[in-house]
Design a protein around this motif. Structure first.
Motif, PDB file in Angstrom:
ATOM      1  N   CYS A   5       4.707  -2.147  11.044  1.00  0.00           N
ATOM      2  CA  CYS A   5       5.454  -1.069  10.387  1.00  0.00           C
ATOM      3  C   CYS A   5       6.062  -1.489   9.033  1.00  0.00           C
ATOM      4  CB  CYS A   5       6.561  -0.589  11.314  1.00  0.00           C
ATOM      5  SG  CYS A   5       7.574   0.695  10.571  1.00  0.00           S
ATOM      6  N   PRO A   6       5.606  -0.903   7.933  1.00  0.00           N
ATOM      7  CA  PRO A   6       6.169  -1.274   6.624  1.00  0.00           C
ATOM      8  C   PRO A   6       7.628  -0.848   6.478  1.00  0.00           C
ATOM      9  CG  PRO A   6       4.176   0.066   6.358  1.00  0.00           C
ATOM     10  CD  PRO A   6       4.532   0.095   7.799  1.00  0.00           C
ATOM     11  N   ILE A   7       7.959   0.313   7.011  1.00  0.00           N
ATOM     12  CA  ILE A   7       9.347   0.782   6.897  1.00  0.00           C
ATOM     13  C   ILE A   7      10.264  -0.147   7.694  1.00  0.00           C
ATOM     14  CG2 ILE A   7      10.931   2.696   7.360  1.00  0.00           C
ATOM     15  CD1 ILE A   7       8.531   4.581   7.081  1.00  0.00           C
ATOM     16  N   GLY A   8       9.795  -0.558   8.856  1.00  0.00           N
ATOM     17  CA  GLY A   8      10.575  -1.468   9.682  1.00  0.00           C
ATOM     18  C   GLY A   8      10.847  -2.785   8.958  1.00  0.00           C
ATOM     19  N   GLN A   9       9.864  -3.278   8.218  1.00  0.00           N
ATOM     20  CA  GLN A   9      10.062  -4.548   7.499  1.00  0.00           C
ATOM     21  C   GLN A   9      11.143  -4.368   6.425  1.00  0.00           C
ATOM     22  OE1 GLN A   9       8.436  -6.860   9.119  1.00  0.00           O
ATOM     23  NE2 GLN A   9       7.374  -5.189  10.179  1.00  0.00           N
ATOM     24  N   PHE A  10      11.130  -3.203   5.796  1.00  0.00           N
ATOM     25  CA  PHE A  10      12.174  -2.896   4.805  1.00  0.00           C
ATOM     26  C   PHE A  10      13.550  -2.977   5.474  1.00  0.00           C
ATOM     27  CE2 PHE A  10      15.063  -0.057   2.624  1.00  0.00           C
ATOM     28  CZ  PHE A  10      14.819  -0.290   1.282  1.00  0.00           C
ATOM     29  N   HIS A  11      13.650  -2.381   6.652  1.00  0.00           N
ATOM     30  CA  HIS A  11      14.930  -2.409   7.378  1.00  0.00           C
ATOM     31  C   HIS A  11      15.283  -3.828   7.801  1.00  0.00           C
ATOM     32  CE1 HIS A  11      14.107   2.025   8.727  1.00  0.00           C
ATOM     33  NE2 HIS A  11      14.433   1.930   7.455  1.00  0.00           N
ATOM     34  N   PHE A  12      14.318  -4.554   8.343  1.00  0.00           N
ATOM     35  CA  PHE A  12      14.593  -5.915   8.836  1.00  0.00           C
ATOM     36  C   PHE A  12      15.160  -6.790   7.713  1.00  0.00           C
ATOM     37  CE2 PHE A  12      10.888  -5.505  12.066  1.00  0.00           C
ATOM     38  CZ  PHE A  12      11.712  -4.841  12.953  1.00  0.00           C
ATOM     39  N   VAL A  13      14.454  -6.772   6.580  1.00  0.00           N
ATOM     40  CA  VAL A  13      14.841  -7.677   5.485  1.00  0.00           C
ATOM     41  C   VAL A  13      16.209  -7.281   4.920  1.00  0.00           C
ATOM     42  CG1 VAL A  13      14.286  -8.423   3.148  1.00  0.00           C
ATOM     43  CG2 VAL A  13      12.508  -8.367   4.892  1.00  0.00           C
ATOM     44  N   ASN A  14      16.397  -6.008   4.658  1.00  0.00           N
ATOM     45  CA  ASN A  14      17.665  -5.603   4.040  1.00  0.00           C
ATOM     46  C   ASN A  14      18.836  -5.645   5.024  1.00  0.00           C
ATOM     47  OD1 ASN A  14      16.871  -5.170   1.308  1.00  0.00           O
ATOM     48  ND2 ASN A  14      15.720  -3.396   2.006  1.00  0.00           N
ATOM     49  N   LEU A  62       0.839  -1.209   0.000  1.00  0.00           N
ATOM     50  CA  LEU A  62       0.000   0.000   0.000  1.00  0.00           C
ATOM     51  C   LEU A  62       0.873   1.257   0.000  1.00  0.00           C
ATOM     52  CD1 LEU A  62      -3.098  -0.194   0.152  1.00  0.00           C
ATOM     53  CD2 LEU A  62      -2.940   0.477   2.547  1.00  0.00           C
ATOM     54  N   PHE A  63       1.933   1.218   0.786  1.00  0.00           N
ATOM     55  CA  PHE A  63       2.852   2.361   0.897  1.00  0.00           C
ATOM     56  C   PHE A  63       3.520   2.631  -0.455  1.00  0.00           C
ATOM     57  CE2 PHE A  63       7.204   3.889   1.618  1.00  0.00           C
ATOM     58  CZ  PHE A  63       6.978   5.027   2.366  1.00  0.00           C
ATOM     59  N   LEU A  64       4.040   1.575  -1.072  1.00  0.00           N
ATOM     60  CA  LEU A  64       4.740   1.762  -2.352  1.00  0.00           C
ATOM     61  C   LEU A  64       3.774   2.197  -3.446  1.00  0.00           C
ATOM     62  CD1 LEU A  64       7.121  -1.333  -2.194  1.00  0.00           C
ATOM     63  CD2 LEU A  64       7.763   1.058  -1.937  1.00  0.00           C
ATOM     64  N   TRP A  65       2.557   1.643  -3.401  1.00  0.00           N
ATOM     65  CA  TRP A  65       1.542   2.036  -4.387  1.00  0.00           C
ATOM     66  C   TRP A  65       1.163   3.512  -4.195  1.00  0.00           C
ATOM     67  CZ3 TRP A  65      -3.535   3.444  -2.906  1.00  0.00           C
ATOM     68  CH2 TRP A  65      -4.373   3.741  -3.977  1.00  0.00           C
TER      69      TRP A  65
END
Lengths: 139, 485
Positions: B153-162, B108-111
């Protein structure tokens, strides 16, 4: 107890301070309501590379206004791209132009024009415009 | 943690609060200028700080250190207030204790970013930041622990994965010390009254132990069995709680945890978490589609889709494009690759089981693409903050000898940009290939079977890398208006 409250107290204080600071700033002013500034771009739509800007400055009655210094700043809609800044030359009564305004990249641009008269009056106009890519190459 | 200055600062109990306060003030600046400042993105803090600097520094921090931006997350300070004002005693619903909700929100955030041109709208950026504060406040005000960080948190998931590919992690120094630890303060926190176990008496419940002096990990990552960076916000609670000073920020071999599959505290085994693998794959493909949104050919694709769908609504067209490019096409590609890999190696696993084991291999490649994209914006526009700050301060009455000069150049010579982007992308490819092969060896043992299991994943990584090179060579186009206007 004091240390636990530190971040909690810092929070509202920071908000308050920043609100006070930011409240001083606002949307860009449009200047003298008695002046009308407009721009046309050739070619239409403009492409990456040089474009000609035809600028007109009139009063609200439609009478041309001469002797203005007009600065045009082109910004892309995405922050961080280098803006293009140029100054228009007088070409006739109320008519000004820039023959070589260089759009550096395809996409959405916002042209901000500011005309300043010798008596200090000024007017600003903002024109969004879409710039298309050059055929067959990277801009 | 043991370096002279930085180590002392990080060991200080309030170091995180100080970093958060700094970022909170920046977030407030973004919101205030976004709501009330000029709505021209390059002339507004909300246009410059989040979309040029924040993303650039996130990429750099993940590449060179670790999840530093969760450490300094400004949304967590109001959350502390929420924990004091609201009950914060509910358990997050069991059905939502996965990454699926976060993955949906990330989509949703990226869209929304692409469909509503958030980069070009300081007002929408400010609303986004405010919504974030409200969401973190409400969710963590009613639910226990760091529910927002772990599950929402979507931003947090970005951080976790990368950050799985980052060189730093929070980990124990001597595992033997943990084995003899009776208090487990790193997970339960440190209270006025000792827990009891360390004295050989009956364990006390938290409410019987007096005041909480130092919280333990709120993401339920027990240090003794914690492995890697998944779900770790670098909050350092465990470091401060450990009575043996046995937890620290340690260096490690980047990306190694992607091919290892131990039972991880608070996470489980990667190979048994389809939601985690889906998140990792989603972020990989999203890196490429996000970059595709910035190049000229996207116009032709959008126009064609608009004609086929009979609409000029850009949010709708981008929604369908993203659904296809981030969900359906990846599912199809990964499904085929997983099927081939399982067949060639005769692993006997289903497509989902296979993809859940190998999907993590693509993380470094996706990360390489994110770094290439975000660093491009940062390197090109990083100096824009100088005239913007000058103008901002001028509004407040500060005077400068010269008017702000907006014609600032890039941080590095322009001719370096493309080579740098390609280096990050290809470095990602290289690491992805290594990870995929190591996973294959882990799963089927060394030898020809491992090569056969690896080959389809290696080809997929190569294909994505070629797509990335093509994207980086395309002319850029900065959009921000309604389609077709």
């Amino acid at each position: 107890m004091k240390s636990a409250l530190l971040p909690v107290l810092t929070f509202p204080v920071l908000i308050l301070l920043a609100l006070l600071l930011g409240a001083c700033r606002g949307e860009m002013e449009r200047g003298d309501p008695g002046l009308v500034l407009d721009v046309a771009i050739s070619p239409t739509p403009p492409a990456v590379g040089p474009a000609r800007l035809i600028i007109t400055l009139e009063d609200t009655a439609g009478a041309p206004v001469e002797g203005a210094e007009i600065v045009v700043e082109g910004n892309m809609s995405h922050a961080g791209m280098v803006p293009v800044v140029d100054t228009a030359q007088a070409e006739g009564p109320g008519s000004y132009g820039i023959s070589d305004f260089r759009f550096t990249m395809a996409g959405d641009w916002i042209l901000t024009l500011r005309a300043t008269l010798p008596d200090g009056r000024w007017v600003r106009a903002v024109r969004p415009t879409k710039v298309v890519g050059r055929v067959g190459g990277s801009p | 943690m043991r370096s002279p200055l930085l180590g002392s600062f990080l060991r200080w109990r309030h170091s995180r609060s100080v970093l958060q306060a700094l970022f909170l003030s920046l977030a407030i600046l973004v919101m205030v200028d976004g709501f009330w400042g000029p709505q021209l993105s390059p002339k507004n803090m909300a246009g410059v700080l989040p979309w040029v600097h924040w993303r650039g520094f996130v990429a750099l921090a993940l590449l060179l250190a670790g999840n530093l931006f969760c450490m300094a997350c400004p949304f967590m300070l109001p959350r502390k207030l929420a924990k004091k004002l609201l009950p914060a005693d509910r358990h997050w619903p069991k059905a939502l204790r996965t990454k699926w909700l976060a993955l949906f929100l990330l989509f949703l955030f990226l869209w929304a970013y692409e469909a509503y041109h958030l980069w070009a709208s300081p007002l929408l950026t400010a609303w986004l930041a405010l919504s974030y504060f409200v969401a973190a406040f409400v969710i963590d005000g009613f639910f226990r622990g760091a529910t927002f960080c772990k599950h929402v948190c979507p931003i947090g998931q970005f951080h976790f994965v990368n950050s799985l590919a980052s060189p730093l992690e929070i980990a124990v120094r001597e595992p033997g010390v943990c084995a003899t630890c009776r208090t487990r303060d790193c997970i339960v926190g440190r209270y006025e009254e000792p827990r009891g176990l360390d004295q050989g008496t009956e364990a006390l419940r938290p409410h019987e132990r007096g005041k909480l002096l130092q919280a333990g990990c709120e993401l339920w990552l027990y240090q003794e069995t914690k492995t890697g960076n998944m779900d770790c916000t670098f909050c350092m609670e465990c470091i401060h709680a450990c009575p043996h000073d046995n937890v620290g920020i340690l260096t490690r071999a980047p990306a190694r945890e992607l091919w290892e599959d131990p039972q991880r505290a608070g996470v489980g085994r990667f190979s048994r978490r389809p939601d985690l693998a889906a998140l990792a794959l989603f972020l990989t493909f999203a890196a490429f589609l996000n970059a595709f949104g910035m190049v000229t050919p996207v116009y032709a694709v959008e126009a064609w889709m608009g004609r086929v769908m009979g609409t000029t609504s850009e949010p709708l067209v981008i929604g369908v494009l993203f659904l296809a490019g981030m969900i359906l096409l990846p599912a199809l590609l990964v499904g085929c690759v997983a099927r081939c890999s399982a067949s060639l190696s005769r692993s006997g696993r289903t497509i989902i089981q296979e993809a859940t084991r190998y999907g993590y291999a693509l993380v470094p490649l996706g990360f390489g693409m994110w770094v290439a994209h975000y660093l491009f914006h940062f390197l090109v526009g990083g100096l824009a903050i100088v005239p913007l700050t000058q103008e901002y301060l001028a509004f407040l009455g500060f005077s400068f000898p010269r008017a702000p000069s907006w014609a600032v150049g890039p941080l590095v010579p322009e001719s370096w940009l493309l080579p740098l982007e390609l280096i990050f992308l290809e470095l990602g490819l290289l690491v992805s290939l290594v990870v995929a092969y190591r996973i294959a060896v882990r799963e089927v043992g060394p030898g020809p079977r491992a090569v056969r299991a690896f080959a389809p994943w290696g080809l997929l990584a190569l294909f994505l890398s070629v797509a990335g090179v093509w994207l980086l060579l395309q002319p850029m186009e900065m959009r921000g208006t309604f389609m077709g206007s």
